[in-house]
Design an enzyme around this catalytic site. Sequence first.
Site, short mmCIF file in Angstrom:
data_model
loop_
_atom_site.label_atom_id
_atom_site.label_comp_id
_atom_site.label_asym_id
_atom_site.label_seq_id
_atom_site.Cartn_x
_atom_site.Cartn_y
_atom_site.Cartn_z
N CYS A 1 29.95 41.61 42.65
CA CYS A 1 30.02 40.85 43.95
C CYS A 1 29.59 41.85 45.12
O CYS A 1 29.11 41.38 46.37
CB CYS A 1 31.17 40.09 44.29
SG CYS A 1 31.44 38.85 42.80
N HIS B 1 31.17 38.73 51.88
CA HIS B 1 31.12 38.02 50.58
C HIS B 1 31.70 36.82 50.45
O HIS B 1 32.86 36.64 51.02
CB HIS B 1 31.48 38.88 49.32
CG HIS B 1 31.57 38.38 48.11
ND1 HIS B 1 30.48 37.90 47.52
CD2 HIS B 1 32.45 38.44 47.27
CE1 HIS B 1 30.78 37.35 46.62
NE2 HIS B 1 32.04 37.94 46.09
N ASN C 1 30.60 31.02 44.81
CA ASN C 1 30.46 32.39 44.99
C ASN C 1 29.09 32.85 44.21
O ASN C 1 29.03 32.51 42.76
CB ASN C 1 31.60 33.11 44.23
CG ASN C 1 31.75 34.48 44.02
OD1 ASN C 1 30.51 35.03 44.41
ND2 ASN C 1 32.70 34.94 43.73
O1 UT7 Z 1 33.78 37.66 44.06
C1 UT7 Z 1 34.76 38.42 43.49
C2 UT7 Z 1 35.94 38.13 43.43
N1 UT7 Z 1 36.76 37.13 43.17
C3 UT7 Z 1 37.57 36.44 43.95
O2 UT7 Z 1 37.86 36.99 44.87
C4 UT7 Z 1 38.36 35.59 43.34
C5 UT7 Z 1 39.80 35.71 43.79
N2 UT7 Z 1 40.69 34.90 43.00
C6 UT7 Z 1 40.71 33.61 43.62
O3 UT7 Z 1 40.02 33.08 44.66
C7 UT7 Z 1 42.00 32.63 43.26
O4 UT7 Z 1 42.96 33.24 42.51
C8 UT7 Z 1 41.44 31.44 42.43
C9 UT7 Z 1 40.74 30.38 43.41
C10 UT7 Z 1 40.88 31.98 41.40
C11 UT7 Z 1 42.92 30.66 42.20
O5 UT7 Z 1 43.57 30.32 43.30
P1 UT7 Z 1 45.06 30.67 42.96
O6 UT7 Z 1 45.65 30.03 44.31
O7 UT7 Z 1 45.43 32.17 42.77
O8 UT7 Z 1 45.64 29.76 41.81
P2 UT7 Z 1 46.48 30.45 40.35
O9 UT7 Z 1 45.50 31.15 39.52
O10 UT7 Z 1 47.62 30.84 41.02
O11 UT7 Z 1 46.73 29.03 39.73
C12 UT7 Z 1 47.43 27.97 40.28
C13 UT7 Z 1 47.75 26.92 39.25
C14 UT7 Z 1 47.69 27.24 37.86
O12 UT7 Z 1 48.54 26.27 37.26
P3 UT7 Z 1 50.21 26.58 37.14
O13 UT7 Z 1 50.23 27.95 36.21
O14 UT7 Z 1 50.70 26.76 38.32
O15 UT7 Z 1 50.75 25.29 36.35
C15 UT7 Z 1 46.34 26.97 37.08
O16 UT7 Z 1 46.34 26.77 35.70
O17 UT7 Z 1 46.31 26.03 39.44
C16 UT7 Z 1 45.90 26.00 38.04
N3 UT7 Z 1 44.47 26.04 37.88
C17 UT7 Z 1 43.72 24.79 38.23
N4 UT7 Z 1 44.01 23.41 38.49
C18 UT7 Z 1 43.02 22.76 38.69
C19 UT7 Z 1 43.55 27.02 37.78
N5 UT7 Z 1 42.30 26.72 37.85
C20 UT7 Z 1 41.97 25.13 38.23
C21 UT7 Z 1 41.37 24.30 38.36
N6 UT7 Z 1 41.80 22.98 38.66
N7 UT7 Z 1 40.05 24.37 38.53
#
Ligand code: UT7
Length: 326
Positions: free
Chosen positions: A115, A253, A283
Site C-alpha cells: 500500500c 492512502h 483500498n
Molecule cells: O492498506 C494497508 C493497511 N490496512 C489497513 O489499514 C487496515 C487496518 N485495519 C482496519 O481497517 C480495521 O482493523 C478493520 C476494518 C479491518 C476491522 O475493523 P475493527 O474495528 O478493527 O474490527 P475488528 O477486527 O476488531 O472486528 C470487530 C468484530 C469482530 O467480531 P467479534 O470478535 O467482536 O465478535 C469481527 O469478527 O467485527 C467482526 N467482523 C465483521 N463483521 C461483519 C470482521 N469483519 C466483519 C465484516 N462484517 N466484514
Amino acid sequence: MSRLRSVVCGGGAYLPERIMTNSDIAGLVETSDEWIVQRTGIRARHIAADGETTSMLAVRAAQAALADAGVSADEIDLIVVATSTPDYTFPATATQVQAELGITHGAAFDLQAVCSGFVFALATADKFLTSGSHRRALVIGAETFSRLLDWSDRTTCVLFGDGAGALVLEAQEISGGGAGDRGVLTTHLRSDGRHRNKLFVDGGPGSTRTVGHLRMEGREVFRHAVGMITDVIEDAFRATGFTAEDIDWFVPHQANKRIIDASAQKLGIAPEKVVITVDQHGNTSAASIPLALAAARADGRIKRGDLVLLEAMGGGFTWGSALVRW
Ligand code: UT7
C-alpha cells in the site's frame, strides 16, 4: 544557484467498469453495508473484469496522465510501476506498460511496497530525476487486489478494490530551489520487517509456488497505522519547515476512513483539506493515492501551486510521506 526538481506535469487514473457495492458483498459473506460503512467508510469498490490485468489498468491511467501533461510517450525515459499484483511473476509489469505505450528507450521497472508503493515509487523516481540521470518519468500505482482476496474471508474481502493512477514528472531547473517552487519538496520512506506477518499474502513463487491469498490482522495494523503515518509526516514537516496549517490538500492512502480521520486530527489538518475516495474505491493499495489525486484534480480542488501532502502505510510494514508543490 539552480538545481533540479521533479515537477508534476499531469496525472490520470483508470477504474474498471464493474462496481461492487457492500450489498453485493453481503450476498457472498456474512456482513452488512452498515458494518462496512461504520468500520471502514467503504461503500463500493471497482473490480477488474476477467482478463483485465494490472498492466491494462496501468496503461489506461498512463495514457490519461500523458494527455493531461501534454507529453508524448516517446518523451518518457523512466517508468516505475508500484504494484503487488503484477500480470506475471516476471517480467515487470512496467515493461508491459512500456511496450503498450510504444516506448523502446529508457528504463522501466516495478517496485513493491504494497500500500505504500506509490509513495516509494514517487520517491524513487524523484531520486532518478533530480540526479539528472533521467528526464521524464511515469510513476504509476496499479493493482488488481481482487485477485488476491479470499472471497470467503469477511475480515479482508470487504476492504479492497482494483484501479490505477499515474503521474508524469519532469526534471526542471529551479533557480533558488526554495520551498515556494513547484515539485517534490521532500520524501520520507520507512520499513520495519518485524511486522511482516501482520499483513501478507500466503503464497509466492519462492515458497508455495502459488499466488496465495491476502491475510491480515486488521486490528494490529490499525493499532500501528496512525502513529507510523503521523511520525513520517512530522519528518516531512521538520525537513521543510511547513506545518499542518500550510497544507492545502492532504491526500492519504485510502485504507480506512477512521485511520485517515484519526491521522488528520492528530496532525491538526482541517477535515475540509482531506481528500477521501475510500468510500467509492475501497483500498486499492498502491493505486489509492494517484486515484485520489486524479479525483481532486478533476473536481478542481488541487490546483497549480497548491501544497499537497501524501502519505501511505501498508504491508511489511512500510510507510512513507511526500510533500509536493503542485
Ligand atoms: O492498506 C494497508 C493497511 N490496512 C489497513 O489499514 C487496515 C487496518 N485495519 C482496519 O481497517 C480495521 O482493523 C478493520 C476494518 C479491518 C476491522 O475493523 P475493527 O474495528 O478493527 O474490527 P475488528 O477486527 O476488531 O472486528 C470487530 C468484530 C469482530 O467480531 P467479534 O470478535 O467482536 O465478535 C469481527 O469478527 O467485527 C467482526 N467482523 C465483521 N463483521 C461483519 C470482521 N469483519 C466483519 C465484516 N462484517 N466484514
